[in-house]
Write a protein that holds these residues in place. Sequence first.
Motif, PDB file in Angstrom:
ATOM      1  N   ALA A  20      -8.604   4.172  -0.927  1.00 14.75           N
ATOM      2  CA  ALA A  20      -8.447   5.169  -1.988  1.00 14.75           C
ATOM      3  C   ALA A  20      -9.797   5.798  -2.302  1.00 14.75           C
ATOM      4  O   ALA A  20     -10.808   5.103  -2.392  1.00 14.75           O
ATOM      5  N   PRO A  21      -9.856   7.111  -2.468  1.00 16.79           N
ATOM      6  CA  PRO A  21     -11.127   7.772  -2.774  1.00 16.79           C
ATOM      7  C   PRO A  21     -11.617   7.423  -4.174  1.00 16.79           C
ATOM      8  O   PRO A  21     -10.846   7.015  -5.041  1.00 16.79           O
ATOM      9  N   LEU A  46      -4.624  12.348  -4.998  1.00 14.43           N
ATOM     10  CA  LEU A  46      -3.210  12.659  -4.768  1.00 14.43           C
ATOM     11  C   LEU A  46      -2.929  12.851  -3.284  1.00 14.43           C
ATOM     12  O   LEU A  46      -1.892  12.406  -2.775  1.00 14.43           O
ATOM     13  N   HIS A  47      -3.848  13.525  -2.586  1.00 15.82           N
ATOM     14  CA  HIS A  47      -3.683  13.704  -1.140  1.00 15.82           C
ATOM     15  C   HIS A  47      -3.650  12.339  -0.447  1.00 15.82           C
ATOM     16  O   HIS A  47      -2.780  12.079   0.393  1.00 15.82           O
ATOM     17  N   TRP A  48      -4.593  11.466  -0.807  1.00 15.78           N
ATOM     18  CA  TRP A  48      -4.617  10.118  -0.227  1.00 15.78           C
ATOM     19  C   TRP A  48      -3.329   9.363  -0.537  1.00 15.78           C
ATOM     20  O   TRP A  48      -2.748   8.712   0.334  1.00 15.78           O
ATOM     21  N   HIS A  49      -2.870   9.451  -1.782  1.00 11.28           N
ATOM     22  CA  HIS A  49      -1.662   8.723  -2.202  1.00 11.28           C
ATOM     23  C   HIS A  49      -0.452   9.169  -1.396  1.00 11.28           C
ATOM     24  O   HIS A  49       0.355   8.343  -0.953  1.00 11.28           O
ATOM     25  N   GLN A  51      -0.466  10.504   1.574  1.00 13.33           N
ATOM     26  CA  GLN A  51      -0.631  10.170   2.984  1.00 13.33           C
ATOM     27  C   GLN A  51      -0.596   8.662   3.227  1.00 13.33           C
ATOM     28  O   GLN A  51      -0.490   8.236   4.385  1.00 13.33           O
ATOM     29  N   THR A  52      -0.707   7.880   2.168  1.00 12.60           N
ATOM     30  CA  THR A  52      -0.815   6.432   2.336  1.00 12.60           C
ATOM     31  C   THR A  52       0.315   5.699   1.624  1.00 12.60           C
ATOM     32  O   THR A  52       1.245   5.196   2.259  1.00 12.60           O
TER      33      THR A  52
END
Length: 327
Positions: free
Chosen positions: A141-142, A296-299, A301-302
């Motif tokens: 997570a960033p 949000l992008h990471w969430h 995609q993951t």
Amino acid sequence: MRLGWRWCLGHRHVARGFAARCGPLCLCGARRCPSVSDQTRARIHPPSVPPAQQEASPDAAAPSPLELRNRQLARASVDSAQVILMDRYRLRSPEDAFTLLRSASQHFNIKLHTVAELVARIAGPDIQDGLWFPRRPRTAAPALPGLGVARDGQQSHSAVLKAGLHRVLHITDTGMGNVQLVGNGMLRLEKHTGLNREFTDFFAFVHDAGTACAQAARQRQQVTVKNVESADVFDEDSRHAILQAGSRAAHSLPLIGRAGQVLGIISSHHEKTLRGFSQTQLTALAATGAAVGRWLHWHRQTVVLDALEHLHAQATGTNGKGPDRPQ
């Protein structure tokens, strides 16, 4: 009768702009799901009973057109996902499909409608495969500088949105605000504070280009409305909904993902008209929008894809191993 449904992201106007910038999915570049059989669809949507034949409680107040709209939009993605899952996995009933959606939602602590929207938008896996997305990269997570999210909450969708809203309200010095996220070509209200029921019902689903959040999403930049009462950006229905909540000024901050796409909006509302914000405040807001957007992008995609993997494994009885669920 005019229902006041000029919500922020118009079906004809801004939604097309989102599709051009984000792609049809905003996720993985996958294809849209193929159509399912009419037979399966009919099991989810049986023929409606004429109103004259429906039993109604004499004490029950009739829902308003706005309430009916919100219910319909809230159920739309779930209904579509149930249809797809029944057809894909040869499930016996809509309840079985709903159980799969609910299990994935609860296991990964994400909204059920989020799981449903992705089921409806992403092409399905090969049923024989143990994994839906076998070669996707995994990243941590960033960082969320300045948001004050506890370490055990850095994978929590709700905790991050709450922290982002709190940070924006702190910078703009107000107690009223809301978070909207992009989904299915519109903005959906996810969190709010200090705003009344009429406001939250009106902006539960935002569909048309009649407010500052639409402009912020379309232009991918911050928008300050110094005086709601006289601002040209609002249509009259939206203006009324905002003014009756006690807001006289507003500021909308886009949440920008890694690829530059708008993933949501955080808006602050103010009891008095504004002169504007300092460059220091605008810079701090931009940093917050970028940090929440990256997360949000990471969430998506993951964690969200992990939830889909979980759903697929449960439906097929495979041993597709996924990561531990977020706390």
